[in-house]
Design an enzyme around this catalytic site. Sequence first.
Site, mmCIF file in Angstrom:
data_model
loop_
_atom_site.group_PDB
_atom_site.id
_atom_site.type_symbol
_atom_site.label_atom_id
_atom_site.label_comp_id
_atom_site.label_asym_id
_atom_site.label_seq_id
_atom_site.Cartn_x
_atom_site.Cartn_y
_atom_site.Cartn_z
ATOM 1 N N HIS A 108 0.811 -1.231 -0.084
ATOM 2 C CA HIS A 108 0.077 -0.067 0.114
ATOM 3 C C HIS A 108 0.898 1.228 0.024
ATOM 4 C CE1 HIS A 108 -3.261 2.549 0.554
ATOM 5 N NE2 HIS A 108 -2.968 3.109 1.635
ATOM 6 N N CYS A 109 2.126 1.309 0.296
ATOM 7 C CA CYS A 109 2.852 2.415 0.436
ATOM 8 C C CYS A 109 3.931 3.122 -0.505
ATOM 9 C CB CYS A 109 3.700 2.233 1.909
ATOM 10 S SG CYS A 109 2.805 2.152 3.312
ATOM 11 N N ILE A 110 4.751 1.978 -1.151
ATOM 12 C CA ILE A 110 5.725 2.401 -1.876
ATOM 13 C C ILE A 110 5.256 2.845 -3.062
ATOM 14 C CG2 ILE A 110 7.833 1.838 -2.903
ATOM 15 C CD1 ILE A 110 8.568 0.114 -0.429
ATOM 16 N N ASP A 145 2.558 6.356 -2.047
ATOM 17 C CA ASP A 145 3.111 7.281 -1.430
ATOM 18 C C ASP A 145 3.791 8.405 -2.245
ATOM 19 O OD1 ASP A 145 1.880 6.258 0.603
ATOM 20 O OD2 ASP A 145 3.548 6.136 1.786
#
Length: 447
Positions: free
Chosen positions: A280-282, A285
């Site tokens: 979900h992040c890299i 974001d």
Amino acid sequence: MHKQLVEKINNKSARVGIIGLGYVGLPLALEFAHKGFKTIGFDIDEKKIPLLNSGQSYIKHIGSQKVKEAVNSKKFEATSDFTRLIETDAIIICVPTPLNEHREPDMTFIENSGKEIAKYLRKGQFVSLESSTYPGTTEEILQPLFEDAPIIQGNGNKKFEVGKDFYLAFSPEREDPNNPKYSTATIPKVVGGVTPACLEIALALYNQVIVKTVPVSSPRVAEATKLLENIYRSINIALVNELKMVFDRMNIDVWEVIEAASTKPFGFQAFYPGPGLGGHCIPIDPFYLTWKAREYDINTKFIELAGEINTLMPYYVVEKAGEVLNKHKKSLNGSKVLILGASYKKDIDDMRESPSLKLIEILHEKGADVDYHDPYVPKLFKTRKYNYDMHSIELNKENLSKYDLVLLSTDHSNFDYKFIAENSKLILDTRNAFRKNGIKTENLYFA
């Protein structure tokens, strides 16, 4: 008033509410319960509530025993009834922050959570946002909602004052599912409060469950910290992904190059290529910052280029699959392809933004007949982008022999790489997993 809340936190009489019981919210809720806080978990997914309240976990790396202990101790319960927010002293928001189809931030989940809190916000409550987002979110979206809370509740025209009537902070999640070395409680936590009182309460709360807190001067700094952490990884992964494509043309083994470079005791940190970015992040974001930067007339070319390279990787892998099949007088169109691994990284059941899902899409578009195997993901569930009706096939000798190509996307530790190599016609390895497991065979290729 804030001293009273700090005292309640320190004597553990404060009640904690966690909004969002996913990969971030559930382990955090269990930590608070384990440390003796009465904890209420809120979620809009009605399927999760009875499971959790019966002591069952729906996340593979979070054992049901831990959930059962929290439920049996009467310290944790799950609910979809948001009117119960009024019972809590501290509310932590752990909801998704996806991108829309234009790669712009979708703030729907944060906004909806904020509106629900505003309906029931009372004086003296503390709210912390943990969802990854662009700098300014806490103060630009949540703070105005809470300042207007009395008006929303019909209690007159007087607004709440942050740092006096309610308290607000941002503390980015740093979850790494199934990391054998670090867990929710052992990863240092960055905390930024809107006012000094807000920061004092945030530190008091998180110090109860986290090994170390790192105070910063504002929520914006805390929000930017999370983005820097993931942009750093995105850019370095993009670098090795690009080098993989360049070195492939030059007939140089990128994995050997990385291994050799890693012997330098300073100035180098190893990053590894793959079939694309997941989680979900890299993958997400960095685009939060590029979007926000445009508000200040700045083009973040470096960050966007890294995103473009990482987005390209599934297409590169499919191109390599076509080349491998072509060497053996097979066309990708009409070939049977088995993808090994559906989760975005090894040894977890988290499919969010998994490159395997994109690989399935591209292979289908090229006319391939695609199946997958993943011991952690028995069925592909619906995501925001994809809705595949596919189940994991059994990995046996008969099944493996049916496929023209086996494509390793996720390098799970419990794969029997020797068995797979012995019973597959062709293998395309995107993670260098077969070689790391000592497998050297003529039917093995790398992407």
